[in-house]
Design an enzyme around this catalytic site. Sequence first.
Site, PDB file in Angstrom:
ATOM      1  N   LYS A 145       0.828  -1.205   0.000  1.00  0.00           N
ATOM      2  CA  LYS A 145       0.000   0.000   0.000  1.00  0.00           C
ATOM      3  C   LYS A 145       0.871   1.267   0.000  1.00  0.00           C
ATOM      4  O   LYS A 145       2.087   1.190  -0.075  1.00  0.00           O
ATOM      5  CB  LYS A 145      -0.945  -0.027   1.203  1.00  0.00           C
ATOM      6  CG  LYS A 145      -1.867  -1.256   1.225  1.00  0.00           C
ATOM      7  CD  LYS A 145      -2.770  -1.289   0.010  1.00  0.00           C
ATOM      8  CE  LYS A 145      -3.962  -2.219   0.108  1.00  0.00           C
ATOM      9  NZ  LYS A 145      -3.728  -3.598   0.513  1.00  0.00           N
TER      10      LYS A 145
HETATM   11  C1  LIG Z   1      -9.910  -3.576  -0.997  1.00  0.00           C
HETATM   12  C2  LIG Z   1      -9.247  -4.228   0.185  1.00  0.00           C
HETATM   13  N1  LIG Z   1      -9.914  -4.310   1.334  1.00  0.00           N
HETATM   14  C3  LIG Z   1      -9.357  -4.875   2.431  1.00  0.00           C
HETATM   15  C4  LIG Z   1      -8.080  -5.384   2.408  1.00  0.00           C
HETATM   16  C5  LIG Z   1      -7.508  -6.028   3.641  1.00  0.00           C
HETATM   17  O1  LIG Z   1      -6.416  -5.331   4.144  1.00  0.00           O
HETATM   18  P1  LIG Z   1      -5.280  -6.079   4.989  1.00  0.00           P
HETATM   19  O2  LIG Z   1      -4.459  -6.876   4.047  1.00  0.00           O
HETATM   20  O3  LIG Z   1      -4.515  -4.945   5.629  1.00  0.00           O
HETATM   21  O4  LIG Z   1      -5.974  -6.921   6.005  1.00  0.00           O
HETATM   22  C6  LIG Z   1      -7.342  -5.310   1.245  1.00  0.00           C
HETATM   23  C7  LIG Z   1      -5.976  -5.849   1.208  1.00  0.00           C
HETATM   24  O5  LIG Z   1      -5.237  -5.823   0.324  1.00  0.00           O
HETATM   25  C8  LIG Z   1      -7.936  -4.728   0.082  1.00  0.00           C
HETATM   26  O6  LIG Z   1      -7.264  -4.645  -1.073  1.00  0.00           O
END
Ligand SMILES: Cc1ncc(COP(=O)(O)O)c(C=O)c1O
Length: 412
Positions: free
Chosen positions: A200
């Site tokens: 990110k």
């Molecule tokens: C659109 C979206 N929502 C939620 C998440 C979940 O985030 P995390 O990987 O920090 O748990 C991601 C992860 O890449 C994502 O792309």
Amino acid sequence: MKSGSEEQLAIEGGRPVRQTLLPYGHESIDEDDISAVVDVLRSDWITTGPRVAEFEEAFARRVGARHAVSFSSGTAALHAAAHSAGLKPGDEAITTPMTFCATANCVLYQGAKPVFADVFSDTLNIDPEQIRARITEKTKAIIPVDYAGHPADLDQILELADEKGLVVIEDACHALGARYKGRDIGGICDMTVFSFHPVKHITTGEGGMVCTDDDQLAEGLRHFRNHGIEGDARQRQAKGQWYYEMVELGFNYRLTDIGCVLGLSQLKKLDQNLARRREIAARYNSELKDLPGMVLPSTRPEAMPAWHLYPIRFDLSSFRVGRSEIFAALRTENIGVNVHYIPVHAHPFYRQRFGYSGGEYPVAEAAYETLISLPMFHGMTDQDAKSVIDAVEKVFGHYAILTAKSPKSKGG
Ligand SMILES: Cc1ncc(COP(=O)(O)O)c(C=O)c1O
């Protein structure tokens, strides 16, 4: 120079465009980040200490929200937001199929049902008219996703939510630093969720954040990430108190001081990271736009995307092969392409649980057939970006049915 279409593909025994694999995403960690983390490791607090509030306050200021509440991941942050929206068994929340499964899973964690609504064919963001068609008495929340970093149609979604009395949880895990109608993403919806996974815009290793202007929601989010316990362990310790009350069922979803100090250090570089991503997107846009059969990501006039991803699509009728052959050829050129996303309802779990068999969300399903994410991260060099463009021209040129030459060969 040979035109792209004349060069032998690496997958057929030719020389790859680059010698080492360029990933689709990657973190950038500098010496400032490292020394900030080392300082915390030498301090009294490595779990939930003073850095948590510092990071939250700096983050809230940056995105223009009253509160920012940190979590151990974006997924945990989504779960907390779904809980704070009051989702419970019997309820429904409407979201997009064109996302990572965590967006819909957070509804299931609460025992509620995720209902999908199809997307626009240009941005691949959820279509408010499709949302409207799926609202029932059971609907309690809408969860739009800013796909690839391009803000969803937030005004229309918020209007609809207002009309029907629904909570809007914006999944902005792709969109830190994006702007919508001149406003920063983070202070627009009831709750906005971010992720600090290494691919990110900034990272804390694993980590996430929920931003909100609502004092009550913020308090509930803070309980939820700490077992449902009221108050703060550090303040209790400072006051020499031991008594605490668990007021609801929560989880241990806390982000550590180690993660938060890294987040603070990374946040200082957010603007430069965004500028670099926008530069790379602009270069891809201008150098790939004339490739026959290519469909580049589109940007609506009201949006300033954050370019978490750079997803291309292509016109299937212009090529001799499909996505899997093009994907494999690009990978063999050492371009670490990826696919975002298999529509959530197409995963075996969702098919079995809800009986999806394909054809329910035609726009998302058709898009998925040709989606390929090109490498996009702020640490990419100009040479990296050029290698991506060269490889795409080479592979697309090779498989194109059209006789038109690539823009490079047109120029001589
Ligand atoms: C659109 C979206 N929502 C939620 C998440 C979940 O985030 P995390 O990987 O920090 O748990 C991601 C992860 O890449 C994502 O792309």
